[in-house]
Design a protein around this motif. Structure first.
Motif, mmCIF file in Angstrom:
data_model
loop_
_atom_site.group_PDB
_atom_site.id
_atom_site.type_symbol
_atom_site.label_atom_id
_atom_site.label_comp_id
_atom_site.label_asym_id
_atom_site.label_seq_id
_atom_site.Cartn_x
_atom_site.Cartn_y
_atom_site.Cartn_z
ATOM 1 N N ASP A 156 1.358 39.056 37.906
ATOM 2 C CA ASP A 156 1.952 37.992 38.473
ATOM 3 C C ASP A 156 1.944 37.925 40.068
ATOM 4 O OD1 ASP A 156 2.816 36.608 35.935
ATOM 5 O OD2 ASP A 156 4.394 38.092 35.487
ATOM 6 N N PHE A 157 1.726 39.245 40.559
ATOM 7 C CA PHE A 157 1.574 39.226 41.929
ATOM 8 C C PHE A 157 0.665 38.449 42.489
ATOM 9 C CE2 PHE A 157 0.841 42.649 45.590
ATOM 10 C CZ PHE A 157 1.769 41.849 46.321
ATOM 11 N N CYS A 158 0.932 37.318 43.064
ATOM 12 C CA CYS A 158 0.013 36.427 43.812
ATOM 13 C C CYS A 158 0.850 35.635 44.581
ATOM 14 C CB CYS A 158 -0.513 35.431 42.501
ATOM 15 S SG CYS A 158 0.987 34.418 41.768
ATOM 16 N N LEU A 159 -0.098 34.760 45.411
ATOM 17 C CA LEU A 159 0.511 33.606 46.307
ATOM 18 C C LEU A 159 -0.084 32.424 45.574
ATOM 19 C CD1 LEU A 159 0.197 33.518 50.159
ATOM 20 C CD2 LEU A 159 -0.627 31.764 48.948
ATOM 21 N N MET A 160 0.752 31.184 45.592
ATOM 22 C CA MET A 160 0.362 30.006 45.208
ATOM 23 C C MET A 160 0.671 28.792 46.320
ATOM 24 S SD MET A 160 1.126 30.189 41.258
ATOM 25 C CE MET A 160 2.891 30.747 41.511
ATOM 26 N N SER A 161 -0.194 27.890 46.377
ATOM 27 C CA SER A 161 0.022 26.925 47.273
ATOM 28 C C SER A 161 1.470 26.072 46.649
ATOM 29 C CB SER A 161 -1.192 26.171 47.670
ATOM 30 O OG SER A 161 -1.173 25.229 46.436
ATOM 31 N N ARG A 162 1.875 25.107 47.686
ATOM 32 C CA ARG A 162 3.068 24.394 47.206
ATOM 33 C C ARG A 162 2.642 23.197 46.189
ATOM 34 N NH1 ARG A 162 7.569 23.733 45.550
ATOM 35 N NH2 ARG A 162 8.140 25.436 47.067
ATOM 36 N N GLN A 163 1.157 22.942 46.151
ATOM 37 C CA GLN A 163 0.723 22.022 45.491
ATOM 38 C C GLN A 163 0.620 22.620 44.106
ATOM 39 O OE1 GLN A 163 -3.089 20.425 46.629
ATOM 40 N NE2 GLN A 163 -3.171 18.800 44.978
ATOM 41 N N VAL A 164 0.112 23.522 43.973
ATOM 42 C CA VAL A 164 0.140 24.545 42.390
ATOM 43 C C VAL A 164 1.478 24.663 41.927
ATOM 44 C CG1 VAL A 164 -0.416 26.727 41.376
ATOM 45 C CG2 VAL A 164 -2.173 25.556 43.098
ATOM 46 N N VAL A 165 2.436 25.423 42.961
ATOM 47 C CA VAL A 165 3.779 25.389 42.290
ATOM 48 C C VAL A 165 4.507 24.042 41.818
ATOM 49 C CG1 VAL A 165 6.185 26.135 43.242
ATOM 50 C CG2 VAL A 165 4.115 27.365 43.904
ATOM 51 N N ASP A 166 4.166 22.999 42.508
ATOM 52 C CA ASP A 166 4.724 21.913 42.044
ATOM 53 C C ASP A 166 4.251 21.504 40.559
ATOM 54 O OD1 ASP A 166 6.365 21.547 44.350
ATOM 55 O OD2 ASP A 166 4.891 20.157 45.237
ATOM 56 N N ILE A 167 2.868 21.615 40.233
ATOM 57 C CA ILE A 167 2.496 21.412 39.226
ATOM 58 C C ILE A 167 3.082 22.359 37.940
ATOM 59 C CG2 ILE A 167 0.254 21.374 37.703
ATOM 60 C CD1 ILE A 167 -0.996 20.659 40.379
ATOM 61 N N LEU A 168 3.210 23.583 38.424
ATOM 62 C CA LEU A 168 3.883 24.690 37.388
ATOM 63 C C LEU A 168 5.191 24.112 37.133
ATOM 64 C CD1 LEU A 168 2.728 28.253 38.592
ATOM 65 C CD2 LEU A 168 2.634 27.330 36.390
ATOM 66 N N ASN A 169 6.111 23.715 38.250
ATOM 67 C CA ASN A 169 7.439 23.258 38.112
ATOM 68 C C ASN A 169 7.391 22.049 37.198
ATOM 69 O OD1 ASN A 169 8.656 25.430 39.382
ATOM 70 N ND2 ASN A 169 8.621 24.184 41.084
ATOM 71 N N SER A 170 6.312 21.206 36.988
ATOM 72 C CA SER A 170 6.119 20.074 36.061
ATOM 73 C C SER A 170 5.887 20.329 34.757
ATOM 74 C CB SER A 170 5.236 19.058 36.741
ATOM 75 O OG SER A 170 4.040 19.606 36.510
ATOM 76 N N MET A 171 5.517 21.607 34.316
ATOM 77 C CA MET A 171 5.449 21.855 33.200
ATOM 78 C C MET A 171 6.566 22.455 32.327
ATOM 79 S SD MET A 171 2.001 24.184 33.573
ATOM 80 C CE MET A 171 0.274 23.499 34.151
ATOM 81 N N PRO A 172 6.947 21.666 31.139
ATOM 82 C CA PRO A 172 8.422 21.894 30.595
ATOM 83 C C PRO A 172 8.113 22.982 29.548
ATOM 84 C CG PRO A 172 7.094 19.969 29.551
ATOM 85 C CD PRO A 172 6.272 20.382 30.513
ATOM 86 N N GLU A 173 7.133 23.587 29.199
ATOM 87 C CA GLU A 173 7.002 24.467 28.226
ATOM 88 C C GLU A 173 7.941 25.658 28.380
ATOM 89 O OE1 GLU A 173 2.554 26.384 28.713
ATOM 90 O OE2 GLU A 173 2.986 24.454 29.293
ATOM 91 N N LYS A 174 8.465 26.144 26.943
ATOM 92 C CA LYS A 174 9.369 26.980 26.989
ATOM 93 C C LYS A 174 8.712 28.603 27.018
ATOM 94 C CE LYS A 174 12.806 24.095 26.303
ATOM 95 N NZ LYS A 174 12.033 22.865 26.129
ATOM 96 N N HIS A 175 7.733 28.762 26.285
ATOM 97 C CA HIS A 175 7.054 30.069 26.338
ATOM 98 C C HIS A 175 5.838 29.901 27.486
ATOM 99 C CE1 HIS A 175 8.733 31.637 22.520
ATOM 100 N NE2 HIS A 175 8.900 30.122 22.189
#
Length: 313
Positions: A156-175
């Motif tokens: 998980d050690f990484c850097l992500m742009s704000r655009q990628v993080v916003d897309i990740l945050n929009s994903m509702p999956e639990k696992h």
């Protein structure tokens, strides 16, 4: 405006936190923009939360979340992602196996246009040969199952742009399998290679059971191929049954002495068919269990305290 957010999940890391903070601060003091530390206490049972509170009191750049219970590493990272405010978001562990001194190299690649810059391990210090072998095999097997290439030997050690993080945050999956989801999202990605250090102090938190569960989550969340395996096993069992029927008919018609006789044949057949059925049920159960978790619509995590953030997500 915050340029960099550094998310660090914390679970019973009281022996590592102050040294981790010291080394991280030495790096962020040299960065070219305002930086926040987002420390996520994942229901620690030691003095980790008290240390986070003390760090926040002494340094306003330290923000922290306290989850209401232990939700697991991937969920703690997810909580940090939802609260991080930086244009570039970095994820790293608190045990100093992910060296903070590597951050400028990740940032350099982000500045050159990459949306995801992941740290790829060249070596793993003080890990057993069995764990290294299992990690090596897992990433290769995972790539055989998934349609999207997952970078090998990465965590998980990484850097992500704000655009990628916003897309990740929009994903509702639990696992959640963060390293797989960031690959699924796409955008230009690259690696920065490094030699992974041993833990600074304390015990390894990712036990074999937790690592196995994470591996299963990674495969199930990114691929439907295990369901096809169940189909193939069923077809194989049917083929074996057809072959046995042909053999029995041959022995009956030509009065030939059977090569497989009596209870041995029956026992083998019962165990074989039972094993195929249980494997198929287990694969189906993994997918059905995830459907069950999703339809309940419970929140992914609950937060007891959020300190230092200008606004909540």
């Amino acid at each position: 405006m915050i340029t960099y957010s550094i998310i660090i999940p914390v679970y019973n890391e009281e022996d590592n936190l102050r040294e981790m903070y010291r080394r991280v601060v030495q790096v962020i003091d040299q960065l070219d923009g305002p930086t926040e530390l987002v420390l996520v206490d994942d229901g620690s049972k030691d003095r980790s939360l008290a240390i986070l509170e003390a760090l926040h009191q002494s340094d306003s750049r330290v923000h922290y979340l306290s989850l209401a219970r232990n939700f697991g590493h991937q969920i703690a990272v997810t909580a940090g992602l939802q609260y991080a405010q930086g244009e570039a978001v970095i994820i790293m562990d608190a045990d100093l196996q992910d060296p903070p001194e590597l951050l400028p190299q990740l940032i350099e690649q982000w500045r050159s246009g990459y949306h995801v810059v992941y740290a790829q391990r060249l070596s793993r210090a003080q890990e057993s040969w069995l764990k290294k072998l299992m990690a090596y095999g897992f990433y290769r097997i995972l790539n055989q199952f998934t349609e999207i290439p997952i970078p090998t030997d990465t965590g998980d050690f990484c850097l992500m742009s704000r655009q990628v993080v916003d897309i990740l945050n929009s994903m509702p999956e639990k696992h959640r399998y963060i390293r797989g989801l960031r690959a699924w999202i796409g955008f230009p990605q690259t690696a920065v290679r490094f030699n992974r250090d041993p833990r600074f102090a304390g015990e390894v938190k990712y036990t074999f059971r937790k690592s196995l569960n994470l591996a299963i989550d990674g495969i199930i969340s990114l691929s439907r191929k295990p369901l096809k395996i169940a189909t193939y096993l069923g077809l194989m069992a049917a083929l074996v049954a057809i072959v046995m029927i042909i053999l029995v008919l041959f022995w009956r018609i030509y009065d030939a002495p059977p090569q497989l006789i009596g209870y041995t044949l029956i026992t083998i057949a019962v165990f074989f068919l039972g094993a195929v059925q249980l494997i198929c049920l287990g694969i189906l159960g993994e997918y059905i269990g995830r459907i069950y978790d999703e339809v309940k619509q419970r929140p992914i995590f609950t937060i007891k305290k959020a300190v230092g953030f200008g606004k909540n997500p």
